[in-house]
Design a protein around this motif. Structure first.
Motif, mmCIF file in Angstrom:
data_model
loop_
_atom_site.group_PDB
_atom_site.id
_atom_site.type_symbol
_atom_site.label_atom_id
_atom_site.label_comp_id
_atom_site.label_asym_id
_atom_site.label_seq_id
_atom_site.Cartn_x
_atom_site.Cartn_y
_atom_site.Cartn_z
ATOM 1 N N LYS A 1 8.629 -1.256 0.964
ATOM 2 C CA LYS A 1 9.755 -1.583 0.094
ATOM 3 C C LYS A 1 11.052 -1.159 0.775
ATOM 4 C CE LYS A 1 8.694 2.558 -2.631
ATOM 5 N NZ LYS A 1 7.318 2.737 -2.170
ATOM 6 N N PRO A 2 12.172 -1.716 0.333
ATOM 7 C CA PRO A 2 13.456 -1.362 0.953
ATOM 8 C C PRO A 2 13.889 0.039 0.550
ATOM 9 C CG PRO A 2 13.806 -2.814 -0.912
ATOM 10 C CD PRO A 2 12.326 -2.734 -0.729
ATOM 11 N N LEU B 1 21.031 -1.474 -6.161
ATOM 12 C CA LEU B 1 20.484 -1.912 -7.442
ATOM 13 C C LEU B 1 21.214 -1.261 -8.618
ATOM 14 C CD1 LEU B 1 18.227 -3.404 -9.031
ATOM 15 C CD2 LEU B 1 16.826 -1.336 -8.740
ATOM 16 N N LEU C 1 20.137 -6.502 0.136
ATOM 17 C CA LEU C 1 20.232 -7.232 -1.128
ATOM 18 C C LEU C 1 21.056 -6.395 -2.110
ATOM 19 C CD1 LEU C 1 19.445 -9.544 -3.064
ATOM 20 C CD2 LEU C 1 17.348 -8.261 -3.601
ATOM 21 N N THR D 1 22.894 -11.620 -2.473
ATOM 22 C CA THR D 1 23.296 -11.058 -3.760
ATOM 23 C C THR D 1 22.487 -11.677 -4.895
ATOM 24 O OG1 THR D 1 25.044 -12.703 -4.112
ATOM 25 C CG2 THR D 1 25.665 -10.663 -2.960
ATOM 26 N N LEU E 1 18.352 -2.072 -0.528
ATOM 27 C CA LEU E 1 18.610 -2.710 -1.813
ATOM 28 C C LEU E 1 19.610 -1.862 -2.603
ATOM 29 C CD1 LEU E 1 18.027 -4.587 -4.265
ATOM 30 C CD2 LEU E 1 16.028 -3.161 -4.747
ATOM 31 N N ALA F 1 16.869 -11.165 -8.583
ATOM 32 C CA ALA F 1 16.568 -10.105 -7.620
ATOM 33 C C ALA F 1 15.091 -10.130 -7.223
ATOM 34 C CB ALA F 1 16.923 -8.746 -8.213
ATOM 35 N N ILE G 1 16.237 2.026 -1.468
ATOM 36 C CA ILE G 1 16.915 1.605 -2.697
ATOM 37 C C ILE G 1 18.037 2.578 -3.033
ATOM 38 C CG2 ILE G 1 16.625 1.064 -5.133
ATOM 39 C CD1 ILE G 1 13.578 0.661 -4.426
ATOM 40 N N TYR H 1 13.566 -6.920 2.624
ATOM 41 C CA TYR H 1 14.894 -6.336 2.795
ATOM 42 C C TYR H 1 14.792 -4.904 3.299
ATOM 43 C CZ TYR H 1 16.822 -10.372 0.406
ATOM 44 O OH TYR H 1 17.193 -11.657 0.073
ATOM 45 N N VAL I 1 22.266 -6.159 -6.076
ATOM 46 C CA VAL I 1 21.932 -6.648 -7.412
ATOM 47 C C VAL I 1 22.857 -5.979 -8.423
ATOM 48 C CG1 VAL I 1 20.120 -6.967 -9.132
ATOM 49 C CG2 VAL I 1 19.520 -6.861 -6.685
ATOM 50 N N HIS J 1 14.355 -12.967 -4.852
ATOM 51 C CA HIS J 1 14.765 -12.605 -3.492
ATOM 52 C C HIS J 1 13.736 -11.668 -2.843
ATOM 53 C CE1 HIS J 1 18.744 -14.335 -2.872
ATOM 54 N NE2 HIS J 1 19.096 -13.996 -4.102
ATOM 55 N N LEU J 2 13.304 -10.673 -3.598
ATOM 56 C CA LEU J 2 12.400 -9.655 -3.053
ATOM 57 C C LEU J 2 11.019 -10.220 -2.737
ATOM 58 C CD1 LEU J 2 13.501 -6.768 -5.424
ATOM 59 C CD2 LEU J 2 13.745 -6.755 -2.927
#
Length: 227
Positions: free
Chosen positions: A76-77, A54, A8, A33, A52, A40, A79, A49, A10, A43-44
């Motif tokens: 969590k992804p 960000l 993803l 995107t 990410l 965002a 990041i 994902y 953002v 999407h999350l």
């Protein structure tokens, strides 16, 4: 169900979204995107994902707020912060909240590809069993070399848990904490290594170096642990 890596992006700058998406689409990833924080989060909430990208400066919910929300989640992804020149301090603060890396604008497609490949390699490597001290410390070294300092710190701590009497784990943890700007805890880790083995030179040298570099900071050094 697709086994493709889900990414993803953002950012409120359309040219950034276009560049990132085009670069990653060519690598055959599943790319989504969002141009603001609310999209965002939507999407999350709907997808899990892997990575990410960000931007911190979003028009509604800031990237830092999104990070804070994600930091409370167990899953969590990875990041990666997108930051403009001059905002490195914000990127460092974001990494303290769990971001694993940052890229600085302007960046190139090669930088994006390299970052994603590094993260995927780390994810695959992490699937390997780290069931003893040697495996954990090697994982910490690899992640540290790749610049993935938060994860490196987790594995250094895991190595310490396996073998708390070995100064090496504390020394690596201290180095990682120092890089991340956590000087007080870095010094404590170096001191612990020196206390375990006063003849362990890597920790002694790191401790001497960090205190010389930051002599004017408000950090207390317990010299008794050097004896």
């Amino acid at each position: 169900m697709s086994n493709k890596t889900k990414i993803l992006i953002v950012d409120d700058e359309k040219n950034i979204l276009t560049l990132l998406k085009k670069t990653l689409d060519h690598m055959d990833y599943d790319v989504s995107t969002a141009e603001d924080g609310n999209k965002a989060l939507t999407h999350l909430q709907k997808e899990d994902y892997d990575i990410l990208f960000l931007d911190l400066n979003l028009p509604d919910i800031t990237g830092m707020e999104i990070l804070q929300r994600l930091s409370r989640q167990q899953q969590k992804p990875d990041i990666v912060i997108i930051t403009a020149f001059g905002n490195i301090d914000n990127a460092v603060e974001a990494m303290k909240l769990g971001a694993v890396d940052f890229i600085q604008k302007p960046f190139t497609p090669d930088q994006i590809r390299s970052t994603v490949l590094k993260l995927i390699e780390r994810r695959n490597f992490a699937l390997n069993d780290t069931s003893n001290y040697d495996q954990s410390i090697e994982m910490a070294k690899k992640l540290m070399k790749d610049g993935l300092y938060k994860q490196a710190g987790d594995y250094a701590q895991k190595a310490i848990d396996f073998m708390p009497s070995n100064p090496e784990g504390y020394n690596y943890l201290g180095a990682i904490l120092e890089i991340r700007g956590d000087l007080k805890n870095a010094i404590e880790a170096y001191q612990t290594a020196c206390h375990i083995d006063p003849k362990y030179e890597p920790a002694r040298k790191n401790l001497e170096s960090i205190t010389k570099l930051h002599r004017n900071r408000d950090i207390e050094l317990d010299m008794s642990k050097l004896k």
